[in-house]
Design an enzyme around this catalytic site. Structure first.
Site, short mmCIF file in Angstrom:
data_model
loop_
_atom_site.label_atom_id
_atom_site.label_comp_id
_atom_site.label_asym_id
_atom_site.label_seq_id
_atom_site.Cartn_x
_atom_site.Cartn_y
_atom_site.Cartn_z
N HIS A 26 36.48 31.21 51.45
CA HIS A 26 37.17 31.08 50.16
C HIS A 26 36.37 31.89 49.14
O HIS A 26 35.14 32.03 49.27
CB HIS A 26 37.14 29.59 49.80
N GLN A 46 37.08 22.00 53.15
CA GLN A 46 38.28 21.77 53.98
C GLN A 46 37.99 20.97 55.23
O GLN A 46 38.90 20.70 56.01
CB GLN A 46 38.91 23.12 54.37
N LYS A 63 39.86 16.85 47.15
CA LYS A 63 40.57 17.16 48.40
C LYS A 63 40.47 15.98 49.37
O LYS A 63 41.00 16.03 50.46
CB LYS A 63 39.98 18.41 49.04
N CYS A 106 43.04 32.08 47.71
CA CYS A 106 41.65 32.42 47.34
C CYS A 106 40.87 32.92 48.55
O CYS A 106 39.67 32.64 48.67
CB CYS A 106 40.92 31.23 46.70
C1 LIG Z 1 37.25 26.32 51.80
C2 LIG Z 1 37.24 26.08 50.33
N1 LIG Z 1 36.11 26.26 49.65
C3 LIG Z 1 36.04 26.06 48.33
C4 LIG Z 1 37.13 25.67 47.62
C5 LIG Z 1 37.01 25.47 46.15
O1 LIG Z 1 37.19 24.13 45.84
P1 LIG Z 1 37.21 23.69 44.29
O2 LIG Z 1 38.31 24.45 43.65
O3 LIG Z 1 37.45 22.23 44.35
O4 LIG Z 1 35.88 24.05 43.74
C6 LIG Z 1 38.34 25.48 48.27
C7 LIG Z 1 39.56 25.10 47.52
O5 LIG Z 1 40.66 25.20 47.96
C8 LIG Z 1 38.39 25.69 49.66
O6 LIG Z 1 39.53 25.52 50.34
#
Ligand SMILES: Cc1ncc(COP(=O)(O)O)c(C=O)c1O
Length: 411
Positions: free
Chosen positions: A124, A204, A227, A366
């Site tokens: 991400h 995730q 999440k 993302c």
């Molecule tokens: C694998 C992964 N890492 C990081 C994030 C970022 O999470 P947050 O927006 O809660 O900081 C996400 C969000 O979808 C994600 O799927």
């Protein structure tokens, strides 16, 4: 879990109250954020109704209660991920902030020109742009692990990349796009052989599987509460205490200091060193409640139900000749299916499905480098949580066929 168990769990989720929400929603965007059970919402409301004061400061009843609740939540997180000490649990806003903390306080300070950082192509942007920033500032070099034919993390290629210049390995526990799960324990074992530190983005993975940071021996682990049935605005960075002790603060201000002089400051020990400013006590309390919810249902039960549902959806979708699937075929995956409908843009798919009150996610999730790697600009993603049902999947499959018709394809 039996159907009856799932139906009972559904009763705990206010978003399924058609009357209050105004419609019956099939919510398949759990990878972005999960819905919240009533016990979590109540815990948050209860904190703000009857227990609020600034923690670690006021020598009065509510101040001390707030501190107790906050530190109690930290202990709950410690037990949940099996950390050795509560001092290793730092509350942050979300995974993004946790990963930035590692990048700024560890990466910028400890890496130098020529050092190598290994990432996977799953990452991400929050675990990728951060390391680009560190690489640019320090002269470190980014190396990527790519995927097998089934879009799984290529462990053999990872082994080839590791060398004495590898100083940091930053990988997701599970891909938010293709769903593959990385064997973090094995990745860590191999990284430690060359003296590298491992940071796992667990955003995730932790909503679905039991995480054991001592068994994995991972150095850092980051996740978001929202999440995993908790509110937005609370997340966790786990770090091994000896590493956290060696790091410079990330943010400066109140509650992270020991002594402040006119020209210099000494800092509080961890975790306070990394929690500058007024903390999100309500969020931490509600996160602890979300953990208790998951434990009450049983994390293994949650995962099994989600995996069975994913397998069911995957197989049904595979039967549709107009659907192209990018998710790994492996049963043991993050509970999602990533796909496109031939000749139809993903945003159109989502918009049409929304007319049937089905919520899915579309775009690059993302994860633009991953999308380039699978040669797609944009994909659709359905992602499941414990309250989703087979009937909802059947409804979705039915409406997927309608999308084709609405967009002028098929009969
Ligand atoms: C694998 C992964 N890492 C990081 C994030 C970022 O999470 P947050 O927006 O809660 O900081 C996400 C969000 O979808 C994600 O799927």
């Amino acid at each position: 879990m039996k159907k009856e168990d799932i139906m009972n769990i559904r009763k705990e989720f206010p978003y399924l109250d058609e009357e209050k929400v105004g419609k019956k929603i099939v919510y398949f965007d759990n990878g972005a954020t999960s819905q919240k059970p009533k016990c979590v919402i109540d815990a948050l409301a209860n904190y703000y109704s009857y227990q609020t004061a600034n923690p670690h400061r006021g020598a009065h009843y509510l101040g001390m209660l707030s501190t107790e609740l906050y530190e109690g939540a930290r202990d709950t997180v410690r037990d949940f991920i099996n950390a050795k000490s509560s001092k290793e649990i730092i509350f942050v806003r979300n995974t993004t902030e946790a990963l930035n903390l590692v990048a700024y306080s560890y990466g910028l300070d400890k890496l130098k020109a020529g050092d190598e950082i290994i990432l996977s192509i799953y990452e991400h942007h929050s675990n990728l742009v951060t390391w680009q920033f560190v690489a640019e500032k320090t002269g470190a070099v980014l190396r990527y692990v790519y995927l097998t034919d089934d879009n799984e993390f290529d462990m053999n290629q990872y082994k080839e990349l590791l060398n004495e210049k590898t100083k940091l390995v930053a990988v997701a526990g599970a891909s938010n796009t293709v769903g593959g799960i990385i064997d973090v324990k094995e990745v860590t074992r191999l990284a430690h052989e060359v003296g590298a530190v491992v940071s796992c983005d667990c955003a995730q993975l932790i909503p679905h599987v039991k995480v054991d940071v001592q068994d994995w021996d991972v150095d850092f682990l980051s996740f978001s509460g929202h999440k995993m049935y908790a509110p937005m605005g609370i997340g966790v960075l786990y770090g091994k205490k000896e590493i956290l002790d060696s790091m410079v603060p990330y943010m400066y201000g109140g509650d992270m200091i020991e002594y402040v002089y006119e020209q210099s400051t000494t800092f509080a020990p961890v975790p306070a060193k990394f929690e500058a400013g007024t903390q999100n006590v309500g969020g931490a309390v509600a996160l602890a409640e979300a953990i208790r919810f998951m434990q009450r249902v049983g994390i293994e039960n949650i995962h099994k139900h989600e995996l069975d549902l994913t397998e069911y959806a995957y197989n049904k979708m595979s039967e549709l000749d107009f659907v192209e699937i990018y998710s790994t075929k492996n049963y043991n995956r993050s509970p999602l299916v990533d796909f496109n409908i031939k000749d139809i843009h993903s945003h159109d798919v989502s918009t049409v499905l929304d007319t049937f009150d089905i919520a899915i996610r579309t775009g690059h999730h993302c994860a633009m480098p991953l999308h380039s790697y699978i040669h797609q600009n944009s994909t659709c993603r359905v992602s499941f949580a414990v309250y989703n049902t087979y009937e909802e999947v059947d409804f979705f499959i039915d409406k997927l066929k309608e999308v084709r018709k609405v967009m002028g394809y098929g009969s």
